[in-house]
Design a protein around this motif. Structure first.
Motif, PDB file in Angstrom:
ATOM      1  N   ILE A  19       2.957  -6.029  15.374  1.00 46.89           N
ATOM      2  CA  ILE A  19       2.185  -4.892  15.869  1.00 46.89           C
ATOM      3  C   ILE A  19       2.092  -3.748  14.860  1.00 46.89           C
ATOM      4  O   ILE A  19       0.994  -3.231  14.615  1.00 46.89           O
ATOM      5  CB  ILE A  19       2.760  -4.397  17.216  1.00 46.89           C
ATOM      6  CG1 ILE A  19       2.479  -5.431  18.311  1.00 46.89           C
ATOM      7  CG2 ILE A  19       2.152  -3.050  17.614  1.00 46.89           C
ATOM      8  CD1 ILE A  19       3.067  -5.077  19.659  1.00 46.89           C
ATOM      9  N   PRO A  20       3.203  -3.314  14.239  1.00 47.39           N
ATOM     10  CA  PRO A  20       3.072  -2.162  13.331  1.00 47.39           C
ATOM     11  C   PRO A  20       2.431  -2.480  11.988  1.00 47.39           C
ATOM     12  O   PRO A  20       2.106  -1.558  11.239  1.00 47.39           O
ATOM     13  CB  PRO A  20       4.530  -1.705  13.151  1.00 47.39           C
ATOM     14  CG  PRO A  20       5.348  -2.905  13.392  1.00 47.39           C
ATOM     15  CD  PRO A  20       4.605  -3.727  14.407  1.00 47.39           C
ATOM     16  N   VAL A  21       2.259  -3.761  11.656  1.00 46.64           N
ATOM     17  CA  VAL A  21       1.748  -4.110  10.329  1.00 46.64           C
ATOM     18  C   VAL A  21       0.327  -4.672  10.337  1.00 46.64           C
ATOM     19  O   VAL A  21      -0.359  -4.621   9.304  1.00 46.64           O
ATOM     20  CB  VAL A  21       2.686  -5.112   9.621  1.00 46.64           C
ATOM     21  CG1 VAL A  21       3.998  -4.447   9.272  1.00 46.64           C
ATOM     22  CG2 VAL A  21       2.938  -6.343  10.470  1.00 46.64           C
ATOM     23  N   LEU A  22      -0.135  -5.194  11.482  1.00 47.20           N
ATOM     24  CA  LEU A  22      -1.468  -5.795  11.501  1.00 47.20           C
ATOM     25  C   LEU A  22      -2.574  -4.802  11.149  1.00 47.20           C
ATOM     26  O   LEU A  22      -3.460  -5.123  10.343  1.00 47.20           O
ATOM     27  CB  LEU A  22      -1.734  -6.458  12.851  1.00 47.20           C
ATOM     28  CG  LEU A  22      -3.078  -7.180  12.984  1.00 47.20           C
ATOM     29  CD1 LEU A  22      -3.221  -8.284  11.939  1.00 47.20           C
ATOM     30  CD2 LEU A  22      -3.243  -7.775  14.396  1.00 47.20           C
ATOM     31  N   PRO A  23      -2.583  -3.571  11.715  1.00 44.65           N
ATOM     32  CA  PRO A  23      -3.638  -2.633  11.310  1.00 44.65           C
ATOM     33  C   PRO A  23      -3.627  -2.333   9.815  1.00 44.65           C
ATOM     34  O   PRO A  23      -4.691  -2.192   9.196  1.00 44.65           O
ATOM     35  CB  PRO A  23      -3.322  -1.370  12.137  1.00 44.65           C
ATOM     36  CG  PRO A  23      -2.558  -1.874  13.316  1.00 44.65           C
ATOM     37  CD  PRO A  23      -1.742  -3.009  12.790  1.00 44.65           C
ATOM     38  N   LEU A 145      11.828  -4.249  13.660  1.00 39.75           N
ATOM     39  CA  LEU A 145      12.049  -5.266  12.628  1.00 39.75           C
ATOM     40  C   LEU A 145      10.782  -5.478  11.806  1.00 39.75           C
ATOM     41  O   LEU A 145      10.835  -5.611  10.572  1.00 39.75           O
ATOM     42  CB  LEU A 145      12.488  -6.578  13.281  1.00 39.75           C
ATOM     43  CG  LEU A 145      12.832  -7.743  12.348  1.00 39.75           C
ATOM     44  CD1 LEU A 145      13.927  -7.344  11.372  1.00 39.75           C
ATOM     45  CD2 LEU A 145      13.248  -8.964  13.157  1.00 39.75           C
ATOM     46  N   GLY A 146       9.632  -5.471  12.483  1.00 40.25           N
ATOM     47  CA  GLY A 146       8.361  -5.628  11.778  1.00 40.25           C
ATOM     48  C   GLY A 146       8.099  -4.484  10.817  1.00 40.25           C
ATOM     49  O   GLY A 146       7.605  -4.693   9.702  1.00 40.25           O
ATOM     50  N   ALA A 151       7.736  -2.904   5.296  1.00 38.86           N
ATOM     51  CA  ALA A 151       7.948  -1.992   4.176  1.00 38.86           C
ATOM     52  C   ALA A 151       8.368  -2.756   2.920  1.00 38.86           C
ATOM     53  O   ALA A 151       8.154  -2.291   1.795  1.00 38.86           O
ATOM     54  CB  ALA A 151       9.010  -0.956   4.548  1.00 38.86           C
ATOM     55  N   ILE A 152       8.965  -3.943   3.115  1.00 38.12           N
ATOM     56  CA  ILE A 152       9.347  -4.797   1.977  1.00 38.12           C
ATOM     57  C   ILE A 152       8.133  -5.567   1.474  1.00 38.12           C
ATOM     58  O   ILE A 152       7.828  -5.572   0.281  1.00 38.12           O
ATOM     59  CB  ILE A 152      10.462  -5.780   2.394  1.00 38.12           C
ATOM     60  CG1 ILE A 152      11.700  -5.009   2.836  1.00 38.12           C
ATOM     61  CG2 ILE A 152      10.789  -6.741   1.257  1.00 38.12           C
ATOM     62  CD1 ILE A 152      12.768  -5.876   3.471  1.00 38.12           C
ATOM     63  N   ASP A 153       7.451  -6.221   2.388  1.00 31.73           N
ATOM     64  CA  ASP A 153       6.246  -6.994   2.073  1.00 31.73           C
ATOM     65  C   ASP A 153       5.413  -7.063   3.340  1.00 31.73           C
ATOM     66  O   ASP A 153       5.920  -7.428   4.403  1.00 31.73           O
ATOM     67  CB  ASP A 153       6.610  -8.399   1.606  1.00 31.73           C
ATOM     68  CG  ASP A 153       5.399  -9.174   1.105  1.00 31.73           C
ATOM     69  OD1 ASP A 153       4.454  -9.367   1.905  1.00 31.73           O
ATOM     70  OD2 ASP A 153       5.387  -9.596  -0.063  1.00 31.73           O
ATOM     71  N   LEU A 154       4.141  -6.722   3.235  1.00 35.92           N
ATOM     72  CA  LEU A 154       3.297  -6.613   4.420  1.00 35.92           C
ATOM     73  C   LEU A 154       3.119  -7.942   5.144  1.00 35.92           C
ATOM     74  O   LEU A 154       2.851  -7.977   6.355  1.00 35.92           O
ATOM     75  CB  LEU A 154       1.932  -6.045   4.007  1.00 35.92           C
ATOM     76  CG  LEU A 154       1.097  -5.376   5.104  1.00 35.92           C
ATOM     77  CD1 LEU A 154       1.869  -4.258   5.780  1.00 35.92           C
ATOM     78  CD2 LEU A 154      -0.208  -4.841   4.524  1.00 35.92           C
ATOM     79  N   GLY A 238       0.369  10.789  10.386  1.00 32.19           N
ATOM     80  CA  GLY A 238       0.642  10.198   9.091  1.00 32.19           C
ATOM     81  C   GLY A 238       1.693   9.108   9.130  1.00 32.19           C
ATOM     82  O   GLY A 238       2.349   8.822   8.134  1.00 32.19           O
ATOM     83  N   TRP A 239       1.840   8.459  10.287  1.00 34.44           N
ATOM     84  CA  TRP A 239       2.832   7.397  10.438  1.00 34.44           C
ATOM     85  C   TRP A 239       2.487   6.183   9.585  1.00 34.44           C
ATOM     86  O   TRP A 239       1.327   5.826   9.414  1.00 34.44           O
ATOM     87  CB  TRP A 239       2.915   6.940  11.892  1.00 34.44           C
ATOM     88  CG  TRP A 239       3.629   7.899  12.797  1.00 34.44           C
ATOM     89  CD1 TRP A 239       4.266   9.052  12.439  1.00 34.44           C
ATOM     90  CD2 TRP A 239       3.777   7.785  14.225  1.00 34.44           C
ATOM     91  NE1 TRP A 239       4.798   9.667  13.549  1.00 34.44           N
ATOM     92  CE2 TRP A 239       4.518   8.901  14.658  1.00 34.44           C
ATOM     93  CE3 TRP A 239       3.346   6.851  15.167  1.00 34.44           C
ATOM     94  CZ2 TRP A 239       4.841   9.108  16.000  1.00 34.44           C
ATOM     95  CZ3 TRP A 239       3.672   7.045  16.502  1.00 34.44           C
ATOM     96  CH2 TRP A 239       4.411   8.167  16.906  1.00 34.44           C
ATOM     97  N   GLY A 240       3.524   5.515   9.086  1.00 31.90           N
ATOM     98  CA  GLY A 240       3.395   4.206   8.461  1.00 31.90           C
ATOM     99  C   GLY A 240       3.971   3.153   9.394  1.00 31.90           C
ATOM    100  O   GLY A 240       4.327   3.445  10.539  1.00 31.90           O
ATOM    101  N   PRO A 241       4.103   1.901   8.935  1.00 30.74           N
ATOM    102  CA  PRO A 241       4.651   0.833   9.784  1.00 30.74           C
ATOM    103  C   PRO A 241       6.028   1.153  10.354  1.00 30.74           C
ATOM    104  O   PRO A 241       6.324   0.819  11.502  1.00 30.74           O
ATOM    105  CB  PRO A 241       4.707  -0.376   8.844  1.00 30.74           C
ATOM    106  CG  PRO A 241       3.629  -0.122   7.844  1.00 30.74           C
ATOM    107  CD  PRO A 241       3.634   1.366   7.639  1.00 30.74           C
ATOM    108  N   SER A 242       6.882   1.824   9.566  1.00 31.59           N
ATOM    109  CA  SER A 242       8.237   2.123  10.039  1.00 31.59           C
ATOM    110  C   SER A 242       8.217   3.099  11.207  1.00 31.59           C
ATOM    111  O   SER A 242       8.872   2.885  12.237  1.00 31.59           O
ATOM    112  CB  SER A 242       9.075   2.695   8.892  1.00 31.59           C
ATOM    113  OG  SER A 242      10.374   3.001   9.331  1.00 31.59           O
TER     114      SER A 242
END
Length: 408
Positions: A19-23, A145-146, A151-154, A238-242
């Motif tokens: 969920i946090p990385v797909l967009p 976890l996502g 943040a390591i690799d998308l 300004g949120w990122g995946p984390s």
């Protein structure tokens, strides 16, 4: 019950991971925030449409062949989706894999029917809440976890999600028992495989009535939230995946706390009808507050304050399940899932244009909350319809002063 809870937890944990990385992954193939929002909306639409078509089919097949084989089959689809997404080098690959995952993810309806099989009518609201807690736990652990892996690799979260998704059919094959005995199975009603016919059958269930409209209105509000949550946080704070992952973690914690621990106690004080009303009112207020929030910390306060909002789905689902015959639980839950999936189809079509229209506003501006204000309006209307429905049911049962006595 522990068997099905673990399978649902693994299933939702794998979904929560992405969920946090797909967009952000979609953003790799776009050139502007507006285009990113639009393309993400198309991907969400294809996923929801596949669920809409597949949910009544899987539900009806489980009424005929049992829950276990359909569940095991359904667990395989998300693995394909996740691995293809991880290896995607173009946007069309993301689009091609989502319908497979969406169609198989519709087996959530079969999981609900499984719970109905093994529960008495009085136990269903509490046990649907326990199942909802597993959904919440998956969304509690998965997004965090996502976010860390992203943040390591998308693409790393998609490989991990695919591996988890493959673990589920293996676990289910050796551990998950069948819940539907042979004498309670029935032949496939072919008209039930048509999602539109399945919805008509849901409307005809005695005691459901306007609850179908409540589900149809409350559903888009929740799916609009899921569709825009990560992008809204990115544009407004300004949120990122984390950061997105941690916010979803708190939502998951509240879902587990309320549905897994507090719901049983609340049901001893309030009937499901009142919990549904309290939940819809709480959610209406929460959506307005989320949209108006100008600082990140405000989002977390609203999540915690929206305690009753986490009781709504389980309460309404238990009322629909009570209205269905024991041999029709798969079909009924499939119809509810199909209705929710239809709303998941419509949500991106409503949410992404609204968010795209306000994407140019500066961070912290209240206008960026436009999709969430829309959700609040939907929740308010569903609250009104639910109140009218429960009032009409009480009148029909002769419980209101001056109403005729019930014939039963």
């Amino acid at each position: 019950m522990p068997f099905i809870m673990i399978t649902v937890l693994i299933d939702m944990l794998s979904v929560g991971l992405i969920i946090p990385v797909l967009p952000t992954l979609v953003g790799r193939f776009t050139s502007s925030p507006a285009e990113q929002v639009a393309r993400y909306g198309v991907i969400a639409f294809t996923y929801g449409f596949a669920q809409f078509i597949a949910a009544p089919v899987l539900g009806a097949l489980s009424d005929r062949y049992g829950r276990r084989p359909v569940l095991l089959l359904g667990f395989c689809g998300p693995a394909i989706n996740f691995f293809v997404t991880a290896m995607a080098s173009a946007l069309w690959m993301l689009l091609a894999s989502r319908p497979v995952g969406g169609a198989m993810q519709a087996n959530a309806a079969v999981a609900n029917a499984y719970v109905a099989d093994i529960s008495s009518p009085d136990e269903r609201a509490k046990r649907f809440g326990m199942l909802g807690a597993m959904f919440g736990m998956g969304f509690m652990l998965g997004p965090v976890l996502g976010g860390v892996l992203g943040a390591i690799d998308l693409q790393l979260p998609f490989y991990v999600a695919g591996t988890l998704a493959l673990a589920n059919p293996a676990y289910g094959y050796f551990v998950l028992p069948e819940s539907l005995p042979a004498e309670r199975r029935r032949a496939v009603q072919w008209q039930a495989l048509n999602p539109v016919s399945a919805l008509r059958g849901l409307v005809k269930l005695k005691g459901v009535g306007l609850l179908v409209a409540v589900i149809a209105l409350a559903g888009p509000a929740q799916f609009v939230l899921y569709t825009v949550w990560v992008l809204h946080g990115s544009l407004k704070f300004g949120w990122g995946p984390s950061e997105s992952g941690w916010s979803l973690f708190v939502i998951g914690v509240m879902s587990v706390l309320v549905q897994g621990f507090l719901l049983g106690k609340l049901l001893k004080v309030f009937p499901p009808q009142k919990l549904a009303l309290f939940g819809l009112l709480s959610s209406t207020i929460a959506f307005v507050a989320w949209g108006a929030a100008s600082e990140s910390w405000m989002v977390y306060v609203v999540i915690v304050a929206n305690l009753f909002g986490f009781t709504t789905q389980s309460s309404i689902q238990s009322l629909v399940s009570r209205a269905a015959d024991p041999t029709q639980q798969g079909e009924a839950m499939g119809a509810v899932s199909s209705l929710n999936s239809l709303m998941a189809v419509l949500a991106p079509m409503m949410a992404t244009p609204l968010l795209g229209a306000v994407s140019h506003y500066p961070r912290g501006d209240w206008h960026i909350g436009a999709p969430l204000y829309f959700c609040a309006a939907l929740q308010a209307l569903s609250l009104l319809l639910a109140w009218q429905h429960f009032r009409a049911v009480r009148r029909a049962e002769g419980e209101l002063p001056g109403a005729p006595a019930s014939s039963s």
